[in-house]
Design an enzyme around this catalytic site. Structure first.
Site, short mmCIF file in Angstrom:
data_model
loop_
_atom_site.label_atom_id
_atom_site.label_comp_id
_atom_site.label_asym_id
_atom_site.label_seq_id
_atom_site.Cartn_x
_atom_site.Cartn_y
_atom_site.Cartn_z
N GLY A 25 33.67 29.58 28.71
CA GLY A 25 33.07 29.37 30.03
C GLY A 25 32.46 30.65 30.55
N GLY A 69 32.36 33.27 33.83
CA GLY A 69 32.94 33.70 35.10
C GLY A 69 31.89 34.51 35.84
N GLU A 70 32.22 34.96 37.04
CA GLU A 70 31.23 35.70 37.82
C GLU A 70 30.86 37.02 37.16
OE1 GLU A 70 32.43 37.74 41.20
OE2 GLU A 70 30.36 38.23 41.69
N PHE A 71 31.87 37.61 36.48
CA PHE A 71 31.66 38.96 35.95
C PHE A 71 31.27 38.97 34.47
CE2 PHE A 71 34.57 39.36 39.52
CZ PHE A 71 33.98 40.38 40.25
N GLY A 72 31.35 37.84 33.82
CA GLY A 72 31.03 37.81 32.39
C GLY A 72 31.64 36.57 31.76
N LYS A 129 39.00 37.19 29.93
CA LYS A 129 37.84 37.30 30.81
C LYS A 129 37.21 38.64 30.51
CE LYS A 129 39.03 34.55 34.83
NZ LYS A 129 39.19 34.53 36.27
N ASP A 161 41.36 30.00 48.31
CA ASP A 161 40.41 29.19 47.54
C ASP A 161 41.16 28.21 46.65
OD1 ASP A 161 38.02 28.22 46.65
OD2 ASP A 161 37.55 29.90 45.34
O1 ACK Z 1 37.36 23.94 32.75
P1 ACK Z 1 37.45 25.04 31.78
O2 ACK Z 1 37.56 24.73 30.33
O3 ACK Z 1 38.65 26.01 32.18
O4 ACK Z 1 36.26 26.10 32.04
C1 ACK Z 1 36.68 27.17 32.81
C2 ACK Z 1 36.14 28.46 32.20
O5 ACK Z 1 37.18 29.09 31.52
C3 ACK Z 1 35.56 29.41 33.25
O6 ACK Z 1 36.56 29.76 34.17
C4 ACK Z 1 38.31 28.27 31.51
N1 ACK Z 1 39.49 29.10 31.67
C5 ACK Z 1 39.67 30.09 32.56
N2 ACK Z 1 40.91 30.62 32.39
C6 ACK Z 1 41.48 29.95 31.37
C7 ACK Z 1 42.76 30.03 30.73
N3 ACK Z 1 43.67 30.92 31.12
N4 ACK Z 1 43.01 29.19 29.73
C8 ACK Z 1 42.08 28.28 29.34
N5 ACK Z 1 40.88 28.16 29.91
C9 ACK Z 1 40.58 28.99 30.92
C10 ACK Z 1 38.17 27.28 32.63
#
Ligand code: ACK
EC number: 2.7.10.1
Length: 805
Positions: A450, A452-455, A475, A568
């Site tokens: 996925g 994120g805001e920073f990368g 991240k 949030d």
């Molecule tokens: O819905 P998702 O698959 O779950 O897509 C977002 C994406 O990264 C951007 O935030 C996934 N994500 C974030 N943190 C985690 C984590 N700890 N374990 C699995 N997926 C994560 C999130």
């Protein structure tokens, strides 16, 4: 009485046929076929069957039953059913009871669910029927089969009960548990912490009537010195070598080496010391370094030191005792400082006198209860506070924390609270205070999951020394970042690293010494909750959904106890793992909320996720745990609505206006009334009237313990009266097509089937029955309910003149 000890009467009724199978093991079949004779009443009684403590038993019958049409001439008297009965008794004495004392379980008929039995020239249809009986109150029972003129061969009778099999979850062992008597009952079962572990929060699970374990609550933690591995605990070795450094008359500096087998990343060391022979009064220092200086010591005195290391699994054992002595006071110095003990003594006397005076003042009311002087004095001199994991931060040295104990009670009480990383002058210091530095070489990045805001956000694996490789989420901070971006990015780790709770996303560590800068957290297989629910629409039981909500509430209770306001809270910021455990995530430093696409600018310039935010937080930025409770109510709604967007396509301005005017979201379809009431409570305008997170957790626990309380659903007509009528898809006026309607209730996948089967207009759709749905191939119960409820709702609205079909 045949080989099995079963009794048939009258004698010319049921007949035992003894055969052997291919291994020469005996097989018994009972058959009866008096189809030509009037008034048949043939009984077959089993021997006594122990229920082995189960209060609901299941009986599976396999039998063939001849079709009366295939029996020429027998049609007049031939039957195609037989009856099954039971009689409970504590022992075999109950055998000679009368027919009319047996309780009927059911009339058994052949149905379509048969398997074909190939008998060479003939194919027989072998029927399988299962019935259940309960609650049983005695030790066992008899079964009886009554034939009233059919042609039956009873091939197999299998009697069984269901249990949730023994399992280890969250380091607690849950025993084999026989399911409850009621088919909807969930039994709450307490787990026992496995060897070398102790209770963190009392571990519990719920055994469903189907024999599945549901909704794990609480957990055990490996004892100090043990580490969790494959559902067991093993110890990291104690610190073995401790060296003295600089020694003055008031201080001793020490250094030591990491334990030989750290079995994980060492998060910190605990150093316990006391003056020799004064063990009841000791001090504990926590340090992330392998050196400390114990100061404030008496000159020329011997002190005993013990050190232990802590990993994520808990503390290791204490090292052996190391004894060091402070320097003696020199003669010159002693004459210079000869006044000091006197001053100390007088200060001490002053404090005691003050204590006595306060004690005297307090004693007026206290003595009414007969507790007297001694205790009121003690109450002042030694506040009797038990150890509450109390951290009292030594602000001057953030690498160390110091606590003083007397007779097992902490002397300087302090409740562990969240520390805002902004309070650190140097934000890097905050990161390293709360997050472990990981070497980039320990991380294998596997794929991007996925943005994120920073990368990018990636999944991958982390291999730490002495630990098995395990999956993590990573991240990353994109290249070309500004110093502020780096600070904000790592700020999340400084916050997350302060939390330790099963429903809060766990920080493994950070990579700051090489590029790219990374934050490494536990991996959550099912990703964010909103997407996961949308993908699995209608597929969970209410108990599973409540289990998810309970987890989120428990995480939020922890955060609010720590004094952290999330700001949030939304399903998109909850992550869910493969065990359906939900964890709160997204702890941005620049709250709110640069990285949340839902956040919109308010008139005052702040960025706020309007649909999830309490009115007072939108209007005057009053963010508190009570405003988090409002957001929690919205998350409840999202969960029960399988990820639907709150307030659908209303604009943010309309949402603010509607909420101000007292409108609230309507109940999701099929929502238990108790849950919708809880949502409404969370959305009270007066923030002080909203429930607190601990109350929400208790309330959800109560519902889980008593699932019948979830059976009362918000009924369709009251849902309608609650609707934000103008804006919800259900109330948004007549649907122009079947496709539009199915899309609106997120069942668009069935449009083609409906059209192909002649349900091409809303008029036609209005006639659909549950049977029709099954015929159309809508087999998921959740989907059937959704469609039927929507139809029902449209009918109610039609009656109310609200939505013409
Ligand atoms: O819905 P998702 O698959 O779950 O897509 C977002 C994406 O990264 C951007 O935030 C996934 N994500 C974030 N943190 C985690 C984590 N700890 N374990 C699995 N997926 C994560 C999130």
């Amino acid at each position: 009485m045949g080989d099995l000890g079963w009794i048939a009467y009258p004698k010319n009724g049921w007949e035992e046929i003894g055969e052997v199978d291919e291994n020469y093991a005996p097989i018994h079949t009972y058959q009866v076929c008096k189809v030509m004779e009037q008034n048949q009443n043939n009984w077959l009684l089993t021997s006594w069957i122990s229920n082995e403590g189960a209060s609901r038993i299941f009986i599976e019958l396999k039998f063939t039953l001849r079709d009366c049409n295939s029996l020429p001439g027998g049609l007049g008297t031939c039957k195609e059913t037989f009856n099954m009965y039971y009689f409970e008794s504590d022992d075999e004495d109950g055998r000679n009871i009368k027919e009319n004392q047996y309780i009927k379980i059911d009339t058994i008929a052949a149905d379509e669910s048969f398997t074909e039995l190939d008998l060479g020239d003939r194919v027989m249809k072998l029927n399988t029927e299962v019935r259940d009986v309960g609650p049983l109150t005695k030790k066992g029972f008899y079964l009886a089969f009554q034939d009233v003129g059919a042609c039956i061969a009873l091939v197999s009778v299998r009697v069984y009960y269901k249990k949730c099999p023994s399992v280890i979850r969250n380091l607690a062992r849950f025993p084999d548990t026989i399911t409850g008597a009621d088919s909807s009952q969930l039994l709450e079962v307490s787990g026992i912490c496995i060897n070398h572990s102790v209770t963190d929060e009392a571990p519990k699970m719920h055994c469903s009537a189907e024999g599945e374990w549901l909704v794990p609550i609480g957990k055990c933690l490996c004892k100090a010195g043990y580490e969790e591995k494959n559902n067991t605990c093993q110890a990291p070795s104690p610190v073995s070598s401790v060296k003295k450094g600089k020694i003055t008359k008031n201080s001793i500096s020490l250094s030591w080496q990491e334990p030989d087998r750290p079995n994980g990343i060492i998060l910190e060391y605990e150093i316990k010391y006391f003056e020799k022979d004064q063990e009841t009064s000791y001090t504990i220092i926590k340090s992330k370094e392998t050196t400390i200086t114990a100061d404030g010591l008496k000159p020329g005195s011997a002190y005993v030191f013990q050190i232990r290391a802590r990993t994520a699994a808990g503390y290791g054992g204490f090292s052996r005792r190391f004894e060091f002595e402070t320097s003696p006071v020199s003669v010159a110095a002693s004459s210079d400082q000869s006044q000091i003990p006197i001053i100390v003594v007088s200060v001490t006397v002053g404090v005691i006198l003050l204590a006595v005076v306060i004690g005297f003042l307090l004693s007026g009311s206290c003595c009414d209860h007969g507790c007297g002087w001694a205790s009121s004095l003690r109450a002042v001199a030694y506040p009797s506070l038990t150890w509450r994991c109390g951290y009292s931060k030594a602000k001057q040295d953030p690498e160390e924390e110091k606590m003083h104990f007397h007779n097992g009670h902490i002397k300087l009480p302090g409740v562990r609270t969240y520390i805002d990383p902004h309070t650190y002058e140097d934000p890097n210091q905050a990161v390293h205070e709360f997050a472990k530095e990981i070497e980039a070489s320990c991380i294998t990045i596997e794929r991007v999951i996925g943005a994120g805001e920073f990368g990018e956000v990636c999944s991958g694996r982390l291999k730490l020394q002495g630990k098995r490789e395990f999956p993590v989420a990573i991240k990353t901070l994109k290249v070309g970042y500004t110093e502020k971006q780096r600070r904000d990015f790592l700020g999340e780790a400084s916050i997350m690293g302060q939390f330790d709770h099963p429903n809060i996303i766990h920080l493994e560590g950070v990579v700051t010494k090489s590029k790219p800068v990374m934050i490494v957290t536990e991996y959550m297989e099912n990703g964010s909750l909103d997407t996961f629910l949308k993908k699995n629409d209608g597929q969970f039981t209410v108990i599973q959904l409540v289990g998810m909500l309970r987890g989120i509430a428990s995480g939020m209770k922890y955060l609010s106890d720590m004094g952290y306001v999330h700001r949030d809270l939304a399903a998109r910021n909850i992550l869910i793992n493969s065990n359906l455990v939900c964890k709160v995530s997204d702890f941005g430093l620049s709250r709110v909320l640069e990285d949340d696409p839902e956040a919109a600018y308010t008139t005052r310039g702040g960025k706020i996720p309007i649909r999830w935010t309490a009115p007072e937080a939108i209007s005057f930025r009053k963010f508190t745990s009570a405003s988090d409770v409002w957001s929690y109510g919205i998350v409840m709604w999202e969960v029960m609505f399988y990820g639907e967007r709150p307030y659908w396509e209303m604009t943010n301005q309309d949402v603010i206006k509607a909420v101000e005017e007292g409108y609230r979201l309507p109940s999701p379809m099929d929502c238990p009334a108790a849950l919708y009431q809880l949502m409404l409570d969370c959305w009270q305008k007066d923030r002080n009237s909203r429930p607190k997170f601990d109350e929400i957790v208790s309330m959800l626990d109560k519902l889980i313990r008593n699932p019948s309380s979830l059976k009362t659903l918000v009924n369709a007509s009251s849902r309608v009266s609650n609707l934000l009528v103008e804006h919800s898809p259900v109330g948004s006026g007549a649907y122009r097509s079947v496709g539009e309607w199915l899309e609106a209730i997120k069942m668009g996948r069935y449009t083609e089937i409906f059209m192909e089967n002649g349900y091409s207009s809303m008029d036609a759709v209005a006639q659909v029955t549950l049977e029709d749905l099954r015929r159309l191939g809508v087999t998921l119960v959740g989907h059937q309910k959704k469609i039927m409820n929507s139809l029902q709702e449209m009918k109610v609205q039609l009656v109310n003149g609200m939505v013409p079909l």
